[in-house]
Write an enzyme that holds these catalytic residues in place. Structure first.
Site, mmCIF file in Angstrom:
data_model
loop_
_atom_site.group_PDB
_atom_site.id
_atom_site.type_symbol
_atom_site.label_atom_id
_atom_site.label_comp_id
_atom_site.label_asym_id
_atom_site.label_seq_id
_atom_site.Cartn_x
_atom_site.Cartn_y
_atom_site.Cartn_z
ATOM 1 N N LYS A 1 0.875 -1.182 0.000
ATOM 2 C CA LYS A 1 0.000 0.000 0.000
ATOM 3 C C LYS A 1 0.911 1.231 0.000
ATOM 4 C CE LYS A 1 -4.250 1.066 2.309
ATOM 5 N NZ LYS A 1 -5.095 1.348 1.154
HETATM 6 N N1 PMP Z 1 -7.495 -2.239 -3.119
HETATM 7 C C1 PMP Z 1 -6.965 -1.016 -2.933
HETATM 8 C C2 PMP Z 1 -6.180 -0.404 -4.035
HETATM 9 C C3 PMP Z 1 -7.146 -0.337 -1.722
HETATM 10 O O1 PMP Z 1 -6.624 0.875 -1.532
HETATM 11 C C4 PMP Z 1 -7.898 -0.957 -0.694
HETATM 12 C C5 PMP Z 1 -8.128 -0.237 0.610
HETATM 13 N N2 PMP Z 1 -7.121 -0.490 1.526
HETATM 14 C C6 PMP Z 1 -8.423 -2.241 -0.927
HETATM 15 C C7 PMP Z 1 -8.200 -2.847 -2.155
HETATM 16 C C8 PMP Z 1 -9.155 -2.978 0.153
HETATM 17 O O2 PMP Z 1 -8.249 -3.384 1.140
HETATM 18 P P1 PMP Z 1 -8.682 -3.579 2.655
HETATM 19 O O3 PMP Z 1 -9.877 -4.461 2.630
HETATM 20 O O4 PMP Z 1 -7.514 -4.228 3.292
HETATM 21 O O5 PMP Z 1 -8.981 -2.236 3.194
#
Ligand code: PMP
Length: 305
Positions: free
Chosen positions: A155
């Site tokens: 991320k």
């Molecule tokens: N894909 C992206 C690109 C994101 O930014 C997020 C948000 N964190 C998600 C998927 C979903 O991830 P999570 O369920 O861990 O928040």
């Protein structure tokens, strides 16, 4: 009520939590972050942080890719976060934003030979997407970043230009959200959400090797679906399946479970929120508030009354 952040190893009032204009992470996007939710349970008068450890494990994984040397362990990161939340004293849902970043104030684009720092703050937070009425989505004209261009399973702050372009295009064109295709033309994910669809009673989501973030909500939904006896399949999804599926939804910490009712002007199923989406959404909201004993270990209490 005063708000606090953690920066440069100290708890500081939010208004004093500032970084310099030549900070490397600001100049080049050389940072990685998490988005974590805390849910207020009025019933228990407690703030529960959802899957705190899993988020920090992913942050540490992102650090590894970004050549950031973490100075805090997983336990310490969780502990600092709980302390920030306790100091803020919120009695409402919150969104927590930890960032590990290249903190040197210097010019020069690279990842090594720089200092790293960790910060975390939290803000009161409601819905990120309107989950009550169902989303109208468009397939983005922007291709999704590829893992060997900017690693998608980390991320990384800088990578968010890609979703920002797609989301803005969708909003400009009157839609609620964007759906990214990968370079091979398969469905990747939403702008900041993972994608699921239902066809013939089976829940289908793209494999993590499609160049997407390994979402923690994605993992949660897959576990909940198995509990509910809904078969889950990870496989490539074609664009035209977006138009033919019975149900579809996006998942994410911010988005939670956000049903999709229309893609590219085609109704999803009969254009209403489908039964499997509704069932999973209902269970999810119980789980995050600590109401399901089986999943209580995913909920870290802040005040521990
Ligand atoms: N894909 C992206 C690109 C994101 O930014 C997020 C948000 N964190 C998600 C998927 C979903 O991830 P999570 O369920 O861990 O928040």
């Amino acid at each position: 009520m005063a708000r606090y952040a953690f920066l440069r190893g100290e708890f500081v009032p939010m208004e004093q939590a500032k970084i310099g204009i030549s900070t490397h992470a600001f100049l080049y996007g050389t940072a990685c972050f998490e988005g974590i939710r805390g849910y207020w349970s009025a019933k228990e008068e407690e703030l529960f942080v959802f899957r705190l450890r899993e988020h920090y494990q992913r942050l540490l994984d992102s650090c590894k890719i970004m050549r950031i040397t973490p100075k805090y362990s997983l336990d310490e990161l969780c502990d600092i976060t709980i302390q920030v939340l306790a100091k803020c004293g919120d009695r409402t849902d919150v969104y927590i934003r930890p960032v590990y970043y290249k903190s040197s104030e210097t010019i020069g684009v690279k990842l090594t030979g720089l200092e790293d720092d960790f910060l975390v703050f939290a803000v009161p937070f409601g819905e990120y997407l309107d989950i009550s009425k169902g989303l109208r989505c468009r397939v983005s004209s922007w291709l999704h970043s590829e893992d060997n261009a900017i690693p998608t399973r980390a991320k990384i702050n800088g990578v968010y230009i890609n979703p920002a372009l797609a989301k803005t295009e969708a909003l400009d064109d009157g839609y609620d959200e964007a759906i990214f295709l990968s370079k091979s033309g398969h469905v990747a994910e939403g702008s900041a959400e993972n994608f699921f669809m239902v066809r013939q009673g089976r829940l289908i989501t793209p494999p993590v090797t499609t160049g997407l973030l390994e979402g923690i909500t994605r993992n949660t939904v897959m576990e909940l679906a198995e509990d509910l006896g809904i078969p889950v399949v990870e496989r490539l999804i074609d664009r035209s399946e977006l138009y033919l599926c019975d149900e579809a939804f996006l998942t994410g910490t911010g988005a939670q479970i956000s049903p999709i009712v229309e893609v590219d002007h085609r109704p999803v199923g009969d254009g209403k929120i489908g039964p499997i989406s509704a069932k999973l959404q209902q269970l999810y909201f119980q789980v995050v508030k600590g109401e399901v004993p089986r999943y209580r270990h995913w909920c870290t209490p802040v005040y521990k009354k």
